[in-house]
Design a protein around this motif. Structure first.
Motif, short mmCIF file in Angstrom:
data_model
loop_
_atom_site.label_atom_id
_atom_site.label_comp_id
_atom_site.label_asym_id
_atom_site.label_seq_id
_atom_site.Cartn_x
_atom_site.Cartn_y
_atom_site.Cartn_z
N UNK A 197 -4.48 0.47 0.97
CA UNK A 197 -6.09 0.34 0.67
C UNK A 197 -6.76 -0.59 1.39
N UNK A 198 -5.72 -1.97 1.10
CA UNK A 198 -7.42 -3.30 1.56
C UNK A 198 -7.73 -3.06 2.89
N UNK A 199 -6.68 -2.22 3.72
CA UNK A 199 -7.36 -2.32 4.69
C UNK A 199 -8.22 -1.07 5.76
N UNK A 200 -8.23 -0.01 4.18
CA UNK A 200 -9.66 0.62 4.36
C UNK A 200 -8.85 2.31 4.93
N UNK A 201 -7.47 2.09 4.79
CA UNK A 201 -6.95 2.83 5.11
C UNK A 201 -6.77 4.42 4.46
N UNK A 202 -6.79 3.81 3.20
CA UNK A 202 -6.64 4.62 1.83
C UNK A 202 -7.84 4.35 0.70
N UNK A 217 -6.39 2.17 -7.37
CA UNK A 217 -5.57 0.24 -7.07
C UNK A 217 -5.56 -0.22 -8.92
N UNK A 218 -5.98 0.27 -9.96
CA UNK A 218 -5.58 -0.15 -11.32
C UNK A 218 -4.13 0.09 -11.85
N UNK A 219 -4.08 1.00 -10.76
CA UNK A 219 -2.93 1.95 -11.61
C UNK A 219 -1.42 1.21 -10.86
N UNK A 220 -1.61 1.20 -9.30
CA UNK A 220 -0.76 1.01 -8.91
C UNK A 220 -0.76 -0.92 -8.90
N UNK A 221 -1.62 -1.78 -9.61
CA UNK A 221 -1.32 -3.15 -9.43
C UNK A 221 -0.53 -2.98 -11.22
N UNK A 222 -0.85 -2.29 -12.02
CA UNK A 222 -0.59 -2.80 -12.97
C UNK A 222 1.18 -2.16 -13.23
N UNK A 223 0.99 -1.07 -12.31
CA UNK A 223 2.97 -0.62 -12.35
C UNK A 223 3.45 -1.08 -11.50
N UNK A 224 3.22 -2.73 -10.43
CA UNK A 224 3.57 -3.41 -9.24
C UNK A 224 3.76 -4.53 -10.56
N UNK A 242 5.95 9.03 -2.35
CA UNK A 242 6.51 9.34 -1.20
C UNK A 242 4.87 9.83 0.09
N UNK A 243 4.97 11.54 -0.36
CA UNK A 243 4.36 12.31 -0.04
C UNK A 243 2.94 12.33 -0.25
N UNK A 244 2.57 11.73 -1.10
CA UNK A 244 1.20 11.29 -1.20
C UNK A 244 0.76 10.51 -0.46
N UNK A 245 1.21 9.86 -0.44
CA UNK A 245 0.91 7.77 0.29
C UNK A 245 0.93 8.57 1.47
N UNK A 246 1.60 8.71 2.76
CA UNK A 246 1.71 9.87 3.68
C UNK A 246 1.07 10.73 3.59
N UNK A 247 0.58 11.41 3.15
CA UNK A 247 -0.52 12.55 3.12
C UNK A 247 -1.59 11.75 4.16
N UNK A 248 -1.90 12.05 5.32
CA UNK A 248 -3.10 11.38 6.04
C UNK A 248 -4.47 12.24 6.20
N UNK A 249 -4.30 13.66 6.18
CA UNK A 249 -5.21 14.58 5.43
C UNK A 249 -5.95 14.56 3.79
N UNK A 250 -5.47 13.61 2.96
CA UNK A 250 -5.89 13.34 2.04
C UNK A 250 -7.32 11.76 2.48
N UNK A 251 -6.24 10.77 3.45
CA UNK A 251 -6.68 9.95 3.43
C UNK A 251 -7.90 10.02 4.55
#
Length: 792
Positions: A220-225, A230-237, A137-146
């Motif tokens: 990811x698809x809205x180009x914000x991150x 994505x491959x790992x996210x989709x496999x886990x989902x 959750x911290x990494x997803x909200x990491x605006x600096x990395x985005x």
């Protein structure tokens, strides 16, 4: 490409493929890692050993007792909570090494899988998953990395390091715990159930875990991150949904239980068993094969057979004297050969035509040559609507008036109609969906007398409620990714970059490195297609069983987001070459690559691939996409017409070249629903396909699919059909989920004493300004008391 088509059709063997929820555990684990991630296996091991050496002093992980292992995991768990980002990453890598099965201490792949399983149950028991979730959750909200990723001209593997490590551990935990084995300990079985309930219930920020991953997909698809892997996210989902909602066999059991609860008769057969028992049919010929075959006919034919008129059916069993002129004609179907390019010829027939003419066969009775099927695979079905329609037309014809929806009164109808109705009723099938629609109509008509509906909190229900506010965004995002990963898609500058987690920091400089990266990129895309197709199919199937209108809203979002042409575009390729693609390098697959010494890669070893005649994941993806297309178009006239408008028949016919029974079945289903709209000439020149439909697809007793006599009676009004469905869905959603909109039926308190006696929460600063408010709103407003006393 046509030459390739022809070759593949001539040689295509039966594919020994068994469809299931997923591939073998080894294959599923190996697909998690890209080949460009290979150096990271050693990195994980080094970080683990550096920390473990200071703790265990010369001992090995596999020699520790369980209590000692627990103590060490607890130490890692504490170290995860440090503020230093680099230190956290090192600890996460050490945990990932444990989840990967401490491969440096293992000699075989079986050992790696054994220790991986042991360690993962230990990690789960110690509460590692919850700690990882907070970090994710911290990494997803990491605006600096985005923001830094958005500004970068080229994103590589290095931008998603933390996310990849966290998602890898979570995927290994979900996939390993999900899969049951015979030697599971009782405490592991209990842990599996606990983990399943945990993932499916709204424990994480008030929503199930799958919703967090859906949010990552849309972000990811809205180009914000753009740096999200994505491959790992989709496999886990996909695996999370598969674990929490259940696979295909569990679905079948749930359907049986749902029918029992509603007092419906049991299912006529187990569809999974029927499909597994089916055999593939010979594929229809391609245009190139037919031209070749016609040229062979012209060269090899000695004399033309004169036209013979068949005077009566009585002469059918007599041997035709003209057939002795050319024995090859005995094998031909005149309806196939007179149709030019559009026709079809069975490969067995084609072989006879291409070879030199054999000697005439001895005379034998005609009955030997006719091969009747022993029995059709499916029990026929009839809907209530079909019986009503049949009786309506019969009453109009024989009596001159109708009785509405009455299916019992047969007065005045001739005996054969009585027999027909009896047969139809024997095969009548009432689905769970029909019961749900009727119940919904009753609840809307009588909201007060029927009261509140009790909704069972199933995992599917919880997931749907969480997805509902942003459902269209989730669907559009998944289809965008599917489009970007489809092999037929051209690379566009404005399309989303799905290769962020496969491209290395330094691009390849040698031909060998380029070849390896090319294979890796293709494999990466195939895995994304596999995950999305399996995820969408699971969602559709589970939501349909949970409530038909939940399924319909997802279907409608898919249709409006152009899912139908997207799937047809996917199949508009040389499907045989896609299914037999060798985009894998066996020596680099996990766990092979961590146990065995890595041989020096050469161009030959890269091209060698595996020895399978097909690629499991690609065949699995194709079947999933066909099943999704079937789900979207079944019983929907307007969507069936979309298949016709997008000219899907030749595309689907080419897919029949794949000799796999399950894939052929779903292609034939899609051809069956549009056959009546394709015209008489198409049906005439595709008789082998028509015959395959008859043999493999379930019969609906009143269905006029092969003739198309009722086309004029059904105007195509796409909007009206979809709008009526949308209205029903919105009524369902507002009745069940919008508690605020139900104000029409809420009781109103009109007693002066109780209204004035209510405790009202006032803002903190109210006492500063209430005098001004009274002056402005009450005292300064003139009240016309006489006006209040008069009737309005």
């Amino acid at each position: 490409m046509q030459a390739e088509d022809m070759e593949s059709s001539m040689e295509s063997p039966n594919l020994e493929f068994e469809y299931g929820d997923s591939d073998t555990i080894t294959a599923e684990l190996s697909e998690l890692y890209s080949y460009t991630e290979d150096p990271e296996f050693a990195l994980n091991r080094d970080y683990f050993e550096e920390d473990f050496r200071s703790h265990a002093r010369g001992r090995r992980w596999t020699t520790l007792t369980v209590d000692e292992q627990r103590a060490y995991v607890m130490r890692l768990l504490d170290a995860l909570e440090v503020t230093d980002r680099d230190k956290r990453l090192k600890v996460a890598r050490a945990i990932l090494y444990l989840a990967q099965g401490v491969f440096d201490e293992c000699d075989t792949e079986v050992d790696v899988l054994h220790w991986s399983r042991h360690n993962i149950f230990l990690l789960y028991d110690m509460g590692i998953f919850t700690a990882l979730l907070e970090l994710l959750s911290m990494e997803i909200d990491n605006s600096q990395a985005c923001s830094s990723a958005v500004r970068k001209p080229a994103i590589s593997l290095a931008d998603s390091t933390e996310l990849r490590v966290l998602l890898s551990i979570m995927y290994l935990m979900v996939e390993t715990i999900r899969v049951q084995t015979e030697d599971d300990r009782p405490e592991w079985r209990a842990a599996r159930e606990a983990f399943k309930n945990e993932l499916g219930s709204p424990l994480y920020n008030g929503e199930p875990f799958a919703l967090l991953l859906f949010t990552m997909v849309t972000k990811f698809c809205s180009m914000n991150a753009p740096h999200f892997p994505m491959k790992k996210v989709l496999l886990l989902l996909w695996k999370t949904v598969l674990f929490t909602l259940g696979g295909f066999e569990e679905l079948q059991q749930m359907k049986v239980r749902a029918r029992e609860r509603l007092s419906l008769p049991p299912l006529p057969e187990d569809s999974i068993k029927v499909v597994r028992a089916m055999r593939a049919a010979s594929p229809p010929a391609s245009a190139m094969e037919l031209i070749e075959q016609q040229q062979q006919q012209k060269r090899g034919r000695r004399s033309r057979r004169p036209l013979v008129k068949q005077d009566s059916l009585d002469t059918y069993n007599e041997r035709d004297p003209f057939k002795n002129d050319d024995p090859r004609d005995e094998e031909e179907d005149p309806e196939d050969t007179d149709s030019g390019i559009e026709g079809e010829v069975d490969p067995l027939d084609r072989d006879v035509i291409i070879q030199p003419p054999p000697p005439p066969p001895p005379l034998r009775p005609t009955t030997e040559r006719v091969n009747f099927p022993k029995g059709l695979p499916w029990a026929p079905k009839v809907r209530e609507k079909d019986i009503e329609h049949f009786l309506e037309t019969s009453r109009n014809k024989f009596i001159g008036f109708t009785l509405g929806n009455d299916t019992e009164t047969l007065v005045g109808l001739p005996r054969p109609i009585h027999e027909s109705v009896k047969t139809l009723k024997q095969h009548k099938y009432v689905s769970v969906s029909e019961i749900q629609i009727k119940k919904e109509e009753e609840l809307l008509q009588c909201p007060l007398s029927l009261g509140e509906e009790e909704v069972e909190e199933t995992p599917a229900e919880i997931l749907y409620v969480g997805m509902l506010p942003n459902l269209s965004q989730y669907v559009i995002a998944l289809l965008k990714l599917l489009l970007a990963a489809a092999p037929t898609s051209k690379a566009k500058t404005d399309s989303i970059n799905i290769l962020a987690d496969v491209l290395p920091e330094e691009m390849p400089i040698t031909v060998l490195q380029s070849m390896k990266l090319g294979i890796d990129v293709n494999r990466h895309k195939e895995i994304i297609v596999k995950a999305i197709s399996a995820l969408l199919l699971l969602l559709l199937k589970h939501l349909k069983l949970n409530h038909i209108y939940q399924f319909e809203i997802v279907s409608q979002h898919l249709v409006f987001a152009n899912c139908i042409p997207l799937i047809l575009k996917f199949f508009n390729q040389n499907i045989m070459s896609y299914i037999s693609a060798k985009n894998s390098i066996c020596v680099l697959d996990f766990p092979h690559c961590v146990v065995h010494e890595m041989p020096e890669l050469t161009a030959e070893s890269l091209e060698a691939g595996d020895n399978n005649q097909f690629c499991w994941r690609n065949l699995f993806s194709c079947i999933n996409l066909l099943r999704i297309l079937n789900k979207l178009t079944k019983w929907k006239h307007s969507r069936t017409m979309m298949l016709v408008v997008f000219k899907s028949a030749p595309i689907l016919k080419r897919a029949l070249k794949v000799k796999q029974a399950m894939m052929q079945l779903y292609v034939l289903k899609l051809l069956k629903i549009q056959t009546k709209y394709l015209g008489r000439q198409w049906r005439k020149s595709n008789m082998k396909t028509m015959s395959a439909i008859y043999q493999k697809v379930r019969h609906r007793l009143n269905d006029d699919w092969a003739y198309g006599n009722d086309i004029d009676a059904r105007p195509w009004d796409f909007q009206a059909e979809e709008c009526a469905l949308r209205e029903s869905i919105e009524k369902f959603n507002s009745r069940r989920y919008d508690k605020n909109k139900n104000g029409d039926f809420a009781p109103v308190d009109n007693c002066l004493q109780s209204v004035l006696g209510q405790h009202v929460e006032l803002p903190e600063d109210f006492h500063y300004s209430y005098e001004m408010w009274l002056e402005r709103e009450v005292f300064s407003q003139p009240i016309q008391w006489e006006g209040l006393l008069q009737n309005p």
